[in-house]
Enzyme design. Structure first.
Site, PDB file in Angstrom:
ATOM      1  N   SER A 144       0.869  -1.183   0.000  1.00 26.73           N
ATOM      2  CA  SER A 144       0.000   0.000   0.000  1.00 26.73           C
ATOM      3  C   SER A 144       0.905   1.233   0.000  1.00 26.73           C
ATOM      4  CB  SER A 144      -0.857  -0.010   1.275  1.00 26.73           C
ATOM      5  OG  SER A 144      -1.396   1.261   1.536  1.00 26.73           O
ATOM      6  N   TYR A 157      -1.636  -0.677  10.395  1.00 27.19           N
ATOM      7  CA  TYR A 157      -1.747  -1.059   8.978  1.00 27.19           C
ATOM      8  C   TYR A 157      -0.459  -0.645   8.248  1.00 27.19           C
ATOM      9  CZ  TYR A 157      -3.679  -1.356   4.221  1.00 27.19           C
ATOM     10  OH  TYR A 157      -3.908  -1.664   2.907  1.00 27.19           O
TER      11      TYR A 157
HETATM   12  N1  LIG Z   1      -8.675  -0.827  -0.995  1.00 28.26           N
HETATM   13  C1  LIG Z   1      -7.658  -0.037  -0.710  1.00 28.26           C
HETATM   14  O1  LIG Z   1      -7.827   1.172  -0.459  1.00 28.26           O
HETATM   15  C2  LIG Z   1      -6.268  -0.579  -0.725  1.00 28.26           C
HETATM   16  C3  LIG Z   1      -5.196   0.296  -0.903  1.00 28.26           C
HETATM   17  C4  LIG Z   1      -3.908  -0.200  -0.881  1.00 28.26           C
HETATM   18  C5  LIG Z   1      -3.696  -1.557  -0.684  1.00 28.26           C
HETATM   19  N2  LIG Z   1      -4.747  -2.395  -0.511  1.00 28.26           N
HETATM   20  C6  LIG Z   1      -4.459  -3.813  -0.267  1.00 28.26           C
HETATM   21  O2  LIG Z   1      -5.026  -4.568  -1.313  1.00 28.26           O
HETATM   22  C7  LIG Z   1      -5.338  -5.887  -0.845  1.00 28.26           C
HETATM   23  C8  LIG Z   1      -6.783  -6.217  -1.218  1.00 28.26           C
HETATM   24  O3  LIG Z   1      -7.636  -5.317  -0.530  1.00 28.26           O
HETATM   25  P1  LIG Z   1      -9.131  -4.996  -0.970  1.00 28.26           P
HETATM   26  O4  LIG Z   1      -9.221  -3.538  -1.050  1.00 28.26           O
HETATM   27  O5  LIG Z   1      -9.525  -5.821  -2.113  1.00 28.26           O
HETATM   28  O6  LIG Z   1      -9.893  -5.438   0.367  1.00 28.26           O
HETATM   29  P2  LIG Z   1     -11.172  -6.368   0.589  1.00 28.26           P
HETATM   30  O7  LIG Z   1     -12.189  -6.093  -0.432  1.00 28.26           O
HETATM   31  O8  LIG Z   1     -11.545  -6.180   2.021  1.00 28.26           O
HETATM   32  O9  LIG Z   1     -10.593  -7.822   0.360  1.00 28.26           O
HETATM   33  C9  LIG Z   1      -9.722  -8.418   1.293  1.00 28.26           C
HETATM   34  C10 LIG Z   1      -9.644  -9.904   1.024  1.00 28.26           C
HETATM   35  O10 LIG Z   1      -8.868 -10.532   2.063  1.00 28.26           O
HETATM   36  C11 LIG Z   1      -9.488 -11.762   2.398  1.00 28.26           C
HETATM   37  N3  LIG Z   1      -9.244 -12.163   3.780  1.00 28.26           N
HETATM   38  C12 LIG Z   1      -9.442 -11.433   4.905  1.00 28.26           C
HETATM   39  N4  LIG Z   1      -9.140 -12.171   5.981  1.00 28.26           N
HETATM   40  C13 LIG Z   1      -8.746 -13.390   5.528  1.00 28.26           C
HETATM   41  C14 LIG Z   1      -8.295 -14.594   6.146  1.00 28.26           C
HETATM   42  N5  LIG Z   1      -8.179 -14.704   7.473  1.00 28.26           N
HETATM   43  N6  LIG Z   1      -7.974 -15.643   5.342  1.00 28.26           N
HETATM   44  C15 LIG Z   1      -8.090 -15.549   3.998  1.00 28.26           C
HETATM   45  N7  LIG Z   1      -8.493 -14.437   3.364  1.00 28.26           N
HETATM   46  C16 LIG Z   1      -8.806 -13.381   4.117  1.00 28.26           C
HETATM   47  C17 LIG Z   1     -10.979 -11.512   2.232  1.00 28.26           C
HETATM   48  O11 LIG Z   1     -11.588 -12.749   1.952  1.00 28.26           O
HETATM   49  P3  LIG Z   1     -13.180 -12.990   2.179  1.00 28.26           P
HETATM   50  O12 LIG Z   1     -13.881 -11.803   1.590  1.00 28.26           O
HETATM   51  O13 LIG Z   1     -13.458 -14.235   1.493  1.00 28.26           O
HETATM   52  O14 LIG Z   1     -13.321 -13.037   3.677  1.00 28.26           O
HETATM   53  C18 LIG Z   1     -11.010 -10.594   1.031  1.00 28.26           C
HETATM   54  O15 LIG Z   1     -11.092 -11.374  -0.144  1.00 28.26           O
HETATM   55  C19 LIG Z   1      -5.099  -5.853   0.670  1.00 28.26           C
HETATM   56  O16 LIG Z   1      -3.838  -6.419   0.951  1.00 28.26           O
HETATM   57  C20 LIG Z   1      -5.092  -4.376   0.999  1.00 28.26           C
HETATM   58  O17 LIG Z   1      -4.331  -4.078   2.154  1.00 28.26           O
HETATM   59  C21 LIG Z   1      -6.035  -1.949  -0.542  1.00 28.26           C
END
Ligand SMILES: NC(=O)c1ccc[n+]([C@@H]2O[C@H](COP(=O)([O-])OP(=O)(O)OC[C@H]3O[C@@H](n4cnc5c(N)ncnc54)[C@H](OP(=O)(O)O)[C@@H]3O)[C@@H](O)[C@H]2O)c1
Length: 267
Positions: A144, A157
């Site tokens: 991130s 985070y």
């Molecule tokens: N969105 C942002 O603003 C942003 C910015 C920078 C970086 N990121 C990074 O991008 C990545 C994806 O984020 P996103 O925005 O797509 O978030 P998201 O929609 O909340 O998705 C997160 C994913 O992680 C999975 N997860 C959570 N706990 C878990 C566990 N114990 N075991 C296995 N899977 C688990 C969830 O699976 P389930 O839904 O099946 O529970 C979900 O598929 C993350 O690493 C996040 O830190 C996001």
């Protein structure tokens, strides 16, 4: 590596970025081992993707709690039956709790550090012997912007994303005499469920741009196909990441001016 040559392990496949990434990778010909925790959502995604891909392409999906070592081991063992050697790992699963640090519990700290940093390290180590046997392989960690800029309300985070970024850099250098290229990509704020309404509102007030997940996923696909080491996404975040590494006080002063608004939304 071209996508059609890839057999990818993708975590967080039903999340906001993960499901678009899974669709884009499948559409470009990659074989996929998907995981998440929501079995029904995963089954739906698997069915959707299988209906779209060719007969020689495979899409496997398994509900796995990545914080449970035994579940992870069982999932990895199931790959042997499929007889498709993995050559790409994308550590995408992650969690975030936006809150002033003093209001986080010990459990919040442990969960974020574990899922965002320790889990991808363990998964990488477990897949490493197999990856080493491939002529070319790729490990991509989704960090991130906050893995390069410490931001109020995101102390833990940020720490978890700095950790995975440091891990990626060290491992990239450690494996530079092998066929494995390790990379770390730093998306900026993205419109997914990881950001609560409070965060979206705060970002609007602070004029922080939020990318659509489709744009981020497309950048991740290009990054995975390349052998690049690190990439920050978005403007001015790209510049701020560099500036923060050279003149942290300058970036710190600018962020401090935003602190009253951040505190208002964290409360
Ligand atoms: N969105 C942002 O603003 C942003 C910015 C920078 C970086 N990121 C990074 O991008 C990545 C994806 O984020 P996103 O925005 O797509 O978030 P998201 O929609 O909340 O998705 C997160 C994913 O992680 C999975 N997860 C959570 N706990 C878990 C566990 N114990 N075991 C296995 N899977 C688990 C969830 O699976 P389930 O839904 O099946 O529970 C979900 O598929 C993350 O690493 C996040 O830190 C996001």
């Amino acid at each position: 590596m071209r996508p059609e040559q890839m057999t990818v392990v993708l975590t967080g496949a039903c999340g906001g970025i993960g499901q678009v990434l899974a669709r884009q990778l499948a559409a470009s010909g990659a074989n996929l081992y998907l995981c998440g925790t929501n079995a029904a959502a995963l089954a739906g995604l698997q069915q959707e993707l299988r209906a779209q891909v060719g007969a020689d392409q495979f899409i496997e999906a398994q509900a796995v709690d990545l914080t449970d070592d035994q579940e992870v081991d069982r999932w990895l063992q199931s790959f042997d039956q499929a007889r498709r050697p993995v050559n790409v790992l994308v550590n995408n699963a992650g969690i975030c709790k936006f809150e002033m640090f003093e209001n986080l519990s010990d459990r919040d700290i442990e969960l974020m550090m574990n899922l965002n940093s320790v889990v991808p390290m363990k998964l990488t180590r477990k897949l490493l012997p197999g990856l080493k046997q491939q002529p070319e392989a790729r490990v991509v960690n989704i960090a991130s912007t906050f893995g390069a800029i410490g931001f109020p309300g995101y102390a833990v985070y940020s720490a978890s994303k700095y950790a995975i970024r440091g891990f990626s850099q060290a491992l990239r250098r450690e494996l530079s005499d092998t066929g494995i290229r390790v990379g770390c990509i730093l998306p900026r704020a993205t419109r997914t469920a990881i950001n609560t309404d409070r965060v979206v509102e705060m970002n609007r007030k602070l004029k922080v741009a939020m990318d659509p997940p489709e744009k981020v996923a497309a950048a991740v696909v290009r990054f995975v196909a390349s052998s690049r080491g690190e990439l920050a996404l978005g403007w001015p975040e790209k510049l701020l990441v560099r500036l923060n590494s050279v003149f942290p006080a300058l970036v710190g002063n600018a962020i401090s001016k935003k602190l009253p608004v951040i505190k208002q939304y964290a409360a």
